[in-house]
Design a protein around this motif. Structure first.
Motif, PDB file in Angstrom:
ATOM      1  N   HIS A 129       0.754  -1.087  -0.243  1.00  0.00           N
ATOM      2  CA  HIS A 129       0.177  -0.060   0.136  1.00  0.00           C
ATOM      3  C   HIS A 129       0.863   1.241   0.056  1.00  0.00           C
ATOM      4  N   GLN A 130       1.975   1.089   0.671  1.00  0.00           N
ATOM      5  CA  GLN A 130       2.861   2.376   0.531  1.00  0.00           C
ATOM      6  C   GLN A 130       3.561   2.541  -0.842  1.00  0.00           C
ATOM      7  N   VAL A 131       3.749   1.521  -1.730  1.00  0.00           N
ATOM      8  CA  VAL A 131       4.031   1.850  -2.862  1.00  0.00           C
ATOM      9  C   VAL A 131       3.170   2.166  -3.862  1.00  0.00           C
ATOM     10  N   LEU A 132       2.063   1.768  -3.557  1.00  0.00           N
ATOM     11  CA  LEU A 132       0.897   2.292  -4.404  1.00  0.00           C
ATOM     12  C   LEU A 132       0.710   3.913  -4.344  1.00  0.00           C
ATOM     13  N   VAL A 133       1.087   4.446  -3.305  1.00  0.00           N
ATOM     14  CA  VAL A 133       1.046   5.978  -3.485  1.00  0.00           C
ATOM     15  C   VAL A 133       2.295   6.710  -3.536  1.00  0.00           C
ATOM     16  N   GLN A 134       3.336   6.032  -3.403  1.00  0.00           N
ATOM     17  CA  GLN A 134       4.736   6.694  -3.640  1.00  0.00           C
ATOM     18  C   GLN A 134       5.211   7.490  -4.822  1.00  0.00           C
ATOM     19  N   ASN A 135       4.234   6.934  -6.080  1.00  0.00           N
ATOM     20  CA  ASN A 135       4.365   7.678  -7.151  1.00  0.00           C
ATOM     21  C   ASN A 135       3.591   8.967  -7.144  1.00  0.00           C
ATOM     22  N   CYS A 136       3.084   9.371  -6.357  1.00  0.00           N
ATOM     23  CA  CYS A 136       1.888  10.351  -6.315  1.00  0.00           C
ATOM     24  C   CYS A 136       2.617  11.856  -6.717  1.00  0.00           C
ATOM     25  N   GLY A 137       3.846  11.927  -6.459  1.00  0.00           N
ATOM     26  CA  GLY A 137       4.524  13.164  -6.739  1.00  0.00           C
ATOM     27  C   GLY A 137       4.409  14.268  -5.613  1.00  0.00           C
TER      28      GLY A 137
END
Length: 220
Positions: A141-149
């Motif tokens: 779940h952390q990786v899901l959001v880590q590309n949000c900028g």
């Protein structure tokens, strides 16, 4: 003082927070400074600063003239945290998908592969290793959001997720194949750049987890 906290206190802050999340320091436990000084091998002044920060983050409460206590847990708090997680993680996931790139997709596939390994182990009843299961669930779940900028959005999500994780380790149980399929669907819709369906499954995943937990554990 700030340099001292960064070099000495930050690691201790993470250790104490993790002990609260994992239930080693249970809800409502009084946090006696002299006991903590011995347990975590740090100074009272550093502990005061750490506990004040944990209070600001919502893991500890400070009672006037009575000291510090681990925050209580409740059904209303769980619902509030879950709703905040849905709001924040859904938005961050949408932004991550819009910013998609091969490096992030590779990290996401890797994180899901590790999570699925432990999910399958639990499905086949080869293990009941909740710690590794939740560790890799959290990483996915952390990786899901880590590309949000947005660094601020990632940090806010981490704070809310840690609060949610505390409840997971206290009361949530493995839901079996339904949870496994939800993770797979989130991955597939994310890689397919369909953020609306990914967001829908994410919301379903979180609410199903709450419903399942409250059926199996009494929480005031």
């Amino acid at each position: 003082m700030m340099n001292s906290f960064k070099t000495v206190g930050l690691n201790t802050y993470e250790v104490i927070k993790n002990d609260i999340i994992c239930g080693i320091l249970p809800p409502l436990k009084k946090l006696k400074l002299l006991e903590l000084k011995i347990k975590y091998n740090t100074s009272v002044s550093t502990l005061r600063e750490i506990l004040s920060r944990l209070s600001g983050d919502g893991f500890v409460v400070s009672k006037e003239q009575k000291g510090f206590y681990v925050s209580a847990v409740s059904k209303s708090d769980l619902f509030e945290i879950a709703n905040l997680r849905i709001l924040i993680e859904s938005h961050a996931l949408q932004q991550s998908i819009k910013n998609t790139n091969p490096e992030w997709e590779g990290l996401l596939i890797s994180a899901h592969h590790k999570l699925k390994f432990y999910e399958n182990e639990m499905l086949q009843k080869k293990t009941d290793d909740r710690n590794n299961w939740k560790k890799h669930d959290s990483e996915f779940h952390q990786v899901l959001v880590q590309n949000c900028g947005s660094k601020n959005l990632i940090e806010l999500h981490k704070l809310i997720f840690d609060k949610y994780l505390r409840y997971q380790l206290l009361i949530l149980t493995f839901r079996g194949s339904k949870s496994v399929q939800e993770h797979q669907d989130i991955l597939d819709f994310t890689l397919g750049k369909n953020y609306e369906k990914a967001q829908f499954v994410l919301k379903t995943h979180i609410t199903n987890g709450i419903d399942h937990a409250l059926q199996n554990f009494k929480l005031d």
